[in-house]
Design a protein around this motif. Sequence first.
Motif, PDB file in Angstrom:
ATOM      1  N   ARG A 115       0.841  -1.215   0.000  1.00 22.94           N
ATOM      2  CA  ARG A 115       0.000   0.000   0.000  1.00 22.94           C
ATOM      3  C   ARG A 115       0.868   1.254   0.000  1.00 22.94           C
ATOM      4  O   ARG A 115       0.562   2.240  -0.663  1.00 22.94           O
ATOM      5  CB  ARG A 115      -0.934   0.014   1.206  1.00 22.94           C
ATOM      6  N   LEU A 116       1.979   1.212   0.758  1.00 22.17           N
ATOM      7  CA  LEU A 116       2.875   2.360   0.792  1.00 22.17           C
ATOM      8  C   LEU A 116       3.535   2.590  -0.564  1.00 22.17           C
ATOM      9  O   LEU A 116       3.723   3.737  -0.977  1.00 22.17           O
ATOM     10  CB  LEU A 116       3.943   2.175   1.876  1.00 22.17           C
ATOM     11  N   ARG A 117       3.887   1.512  -1.267  1.00 19.95           N
ATOM     12  CA  ARG A 117       4.477   1.655  -2.596  1.00 19.95           C
ATOM     13  C   ARG A 117       3.483   2.305  -3.560  1.00 19.95           C
ATOM     14  O   ARG A 117       3.888   2.994  -4.493  1.00 19.95           O
ATOM     15  CB  ARG A 117       4.931   0.297  -3.142  1.00 19.95           C
ATOM     16  N   PHE A 118       2.215   2.104  -3.349  1.00 22.45           N
ATOM     17  CA  PHE A 118       1.172   2.720  -4.169  1.00 22.45           C
ATOM     18  C   PHE A 118       0.883   4.157  -3.727  1.00 22.45           C
ATOM     19  O   PHE A 118       0.794   5.069  -4.550  1.00 22.45           O
ATOM     20  CB  PHE A 118      -0.100   1.867  -4.095  1.00 22.45           C
ATOM     21  N   LEU A 119       0.731   4.361  -2.430  1.00 23.74           N
ATOM     22  CA  LEU A 119       0.298   5.661  -1.919  1.00 23.74           C
ATOM     23  C   LEU A 119       1.407   6.710  -1.871  1.00 23.74           C
ATOM     24  O   LEU A 119       1.130   7.900  -2.042  1.00 23.74           O
ATOM     25  CB  LEU A 119      -0.308   5.511  -0.527  1.00 23.74           C
ATOM     26  N   THR A 120       2.646   6.296  -1.646  1.00 24.85           N
ATOM     27  CA  THR A 120       3.732   7.266  -1.519  1.00 24.85           C
ATOM     28  C   THR A 120       3.908   8.094  -2.796  1.00 24.85           C
ATOM     29  O   THR A 120       3.918   9.332  -2.729  1.00 24.85           O
ATOM     30  CB  THR A 120       5.033   6.568  -1.106  1.00 24.85           C
ATOM     31  N   PRO A 121       3.999   7.468  -3.979  1.00 24.55           N
ATOM     32  CA  PRO A 121       4.114   8.302  -5.176  1.00 24.55           C
ATOM     33  C   PRO A 121       2.831   9.092  -5.477  1.00 24.55           C
ATOM     34  O   PRO A 121       2.891  10.205  -5.999  1.00 24.55           O
ATOM     35  CB  PRO A 121       4.434   7.318  -6.307  1.00 24.55           C
ATOM     36  N   ARG A 122       1.704   8.526  -5.134  1.00 25.07           N
ATOM     37  CA  ARG A 122       0.433   9.247  -5.329  1.00 25.07           C
ATOM     38  C   ARG A 122       0.416  10.517  -4.486  1.00 25.07           C
ATOM     39  O   ARG A 122       0.013  11.585  -4.953  1.00 25.07           O
ATOM     40  CB  ARG A 122      -0.724   8.323  -4.957  1.00 25.07           C
ATOM     41  N   ALA A 123       0.847  10.401  -3.241  1.00 27.38           N
ATOM     42  CA  ALA A 123       0.921  11.569  -2.362  1.00 27.38           C
ATOM     43  C   ALA A 123       1.929  12.580  -2.912  1.00 27.38           C
ATOM     44  O   ALA A 123       1.658  13.792  -2.930  1.00 27.38           O
ATOM     45  CB  ALA A 123       1.305  11.136  -0.951  1.00 27.38           C
ATOM     46  N   ARG A 124       3.067  12.088  -3.372  1.00 27.19           N
ATOM     47  CA  ARG A 124       4.098  12.973  -3.907  1.00 27.19           C
ATOM     48  C   ARG A 124       3.571  13.767  -5.108  1.00 27.19           C
ATOM     49  O   ARG A 124       3.808  14.970  -5.214  1.00 27.19           O
ATOM     50  CB  ARG A 124       5.327  12.151  -4.306  1.00 27.19           C
ATOM     51  N   ARG A 125       2.847  13.090  -6.000  1.00 24.90           N
ATOM     52  CA  ARG A 125       2.283  13.781  -7.173  1.00 24.90           C
ATOM     53  C   ARG A 125       1.290  14.873  -6.764  1.00 24.90           C
ATOM     54  O   ARG A 125       1.113  15.863  -7.472  1.00 24.90           O
ATOM     55  CB  ARG A 125       1.593  12.780  -8.108  1.00 24.90           C
ATOM     56  N   ALA A 126       0.639  14.680  -5.615  1.00 29.36           N
ATOM     57  CA  ALA A 126      -0.333  15.659  -5.120  1.00 29.36           C
ATOM     58  C   ALA A 126       0.324  16.747  -4.267  1.00 29.36           C
ATOM     59  O   ALA A 126      -0.360  17.620  -3.738  1.00 29.36           O
ATOM     60  CB  ALA A 126      -1.419  14.944  -4.318  1.00 29.36           C
ATOM     61  N   GLY A 127       1.657  16.685  -4.104  1.00 28.38           N
ATOM     62  CA  GLY A 127       2.359  17.720  -3.348  1.00 28.38           C
ATOM     63  C   GLY A 127       2.555  17.420  -1.877  1.00 28.38           C
ATOM     64  O   GLY A 127       2.835  18.324  -1.092  1.00 28.38           O
ATOM     65  N   TYR A 128       2.415  16.154  -1.498  1.00 32.09           N
ATOM     66  CA  TYR A 128       2.567  15.752  -0.101  1.00 32.09           C
ATOM     67  C   TYR A 128       3.732  14.778   0.071  1.00 32.09           C
ATOM     68  O   TYR A 128       4.168  14.138  -0.887  1.00 32.09           O
ATOM     69  CB  TYR A 128       1.323  15.007   0.403  1.00 32.09           C
ATOM     70  N   GLN A 129       4.159  14.641   1.305  1.00 26.92           N
ATOM     71  CA  GLN A 129       5.066  13.570   1.701  1.00 26.92           C
ATOM     72  C   GLN A 129       4.306  12.720   2.707  1.00 26.92           C
ATOM     73  O   GLN A 129       3.805  13.240   3.711  1.00 26.92           O
ATOM     74  CB  GLN A 129       6.339  14.124   2.332  1.00 26.92           C
ATOM     75  N   LEU A 130       4.201  11.424   2.456  1.00 27.25           N
ATOM     76  CA  LEU A 130       3.495  10.504   3.354  1.00 27.25           C
ATOM     77  C   LEU A 130       4.495   9.924   4.341  1.00 27.25           C
ATOM     78  O   LEU A 130       5.530   9.386   3.951  1.00 27.25           O
ATOM     79  CB  LEU A 130       2.844   9.383   2.540  1.00 27.25           C
ATOM     80  N   ILE A 131       4.187  10.052   5.635  1.00 34.20           N
ATOM     81  CA  ILE A 131       5.072   9.509   6.672  1.00 34.20           C
ATOM     82  C   ILE A 131       4.256   8.764   7.731  1.00 34.20           C
ATOM     83  O   ILE A 131       3.062   9.003   7.896  1.00 34.20           O
ATOM     84  CB  ILE A 131       5.897  10.615   7.377  1.00 34.20           C
ATOM     85  N   ALA A 132       4.929   7.882   8.438  1.00 30.21           N
ATOM     86  CA  ALA A 132       4.379   7.298   9.661  1.00 30.21           C
ATOM     87  C   ALA A 132       4.829   8.219  10.788  1.00 30.21           C
ATOM     88  O   ALA A 132       6.031   8.437  10.969  1.00 30.21           O
ATOM     89  CB  ALA A 132       4.906   5.893   9.873  1.00 30.21           C
ATOM     90  N   ASP A 133       3.896   8.804  11.504  1.00 26.76           N
ATOM     91  CA  ASP A 133       4.214   9.753  12.575  1.00 26.76           C
ATOM     92  C   ASP A 133       4.295   9.001  13.902  1.00 26.76           C
ATOM     93  O   ASP A 133       3.264   8.699  14.511  1.00 26.76           O
ATOM     94  CB  ASP A 133       3.140  10.841  12.629  1.00 26.76           C
ATOM     95  N   PRO A 134       5.509   8.679  14.360  1.00 27.77           N
ATOM     96  CA  PRO A 134       5.641   7.895  15.588  1.00 27.77           C
ATOM     97  C   PRO A 134       5.183   8.635  16.842  1.00 27.77           C
ATOM     98  O   PRO A 134       4.766   8.019  17.815  1.00 27.77           O
ATOM     99  CB  PRO A 134       7.134   7.571  15.649  1.00 27.77           C
ATOM    100  N   ASP A 135       5.241   9.970  16.811  1.00 31.92           N
ATOM    101  CA  ASP A 135       4.821  10.747  17.983  1.00 31.92           C
ATOM    102  C   ASP A 135       3.332  10.599  18.253  1.00 31.92           C
ATOM    103  O   ASP A 135       2.900  10.586  19.399  1.00 31.92           O
ATOM    104  CB  ASP A 135       5.161  12.227  17.809  1.00 31.92           C
ATOM    105  N   GLU A 136       2.546  10.502  17.192  1.00 32.60           N
ATOM    106  CA  GLU A 136       1.096  10.394  17.338  1.00 32.60           C
ATOM    107  C   GLU A 136       0.575   9.007  17.017  1.00 32.60           C
ATOM    108  O   GLU A 136      -0.621   8.755  17.118  1.00 32.60           O
ATOM    109  CB  GLU A 136       0.408  11.426  16.433  1.00 32.60           C
ATOM    110  N   ASN A 137       1.472   8.120  16.580  1.00 36.43           N
ATOM    111  CA  ASN A 137       1.085   6.761  16.197  1.00 36.43           C
ATOM    112  C   ASN A 137       0.000   6.795  15.119  1.00 36.43           C
ATOM    113  O   ASN A 137      -1.010   6.109  15.190  1.00 36.43           O
ATOM    114  CB  ASN A 137       0.624   5.969  17.424  1.00 36.43           C
ATOM    115  N   ARG A 138       0.230   7.663  14.119  1.00 37.53           N
ATOM    116  CA  ARG A 138      -0.706   7.862  13.011  1.00 37.53           C
ATOM    117  C   ARG A 138       0.089   8.040  11.728  1.00 37.53           C
ATOM    118  O   ARG A 138       1.296   8.228  11.761  1.00 37.53           O
ATOM    119  CB  ARG A 138      -1.549   9.127  13.241  1.00 37.53           C
ATOM    120  N   TRP A 139      -0.595   8.005  10.605  1.00 35.88           N
ATOM    121  CA  TRP A 139      -0.019   8.333   9.310  1.00 35.88           C
ATOM    122  C   TRP A 139      -0.243   9.813   9.087  1.00 35.88           C
ATOM    123  O   TRP A 139      -1.241  10.371   9.541  1.00 35.88           O
ATOM    124  CB  TRP A 139      -0.679   7.527   8.197  1.00 35.88           C
TER     125      TRP A 139
END
Length: 64
Positions: free
Chosen positions: A14-38
């Motif tokens: 899913r990350l291999r699919f969503l990461t470039p999709r997010a990048r094309r939309a102007g975002y960086q997708l990360i796992a946020d360990p501080d909040e335990n969220r994406w």
Amino acid sequence: MNEPPPTDPETAARLRFLTPRARRAGYQLIADPDENRWALLDAADGVKLYSADSLGDIEKYLSE
């Protein structure tokens, strides 16, 4: 996060699919360990613009 860690094959796929999709939309997708969220960060300045418990929610946000 409701998903298994990124080392899980399904999550990794899913990350291999969503990461470039997010990048094309102007975002960086990360796992946020501080909040335990994406999170989606602004690709230009790193400001957090959206966070979610699941990759499914991230996918829905990117579809809007």
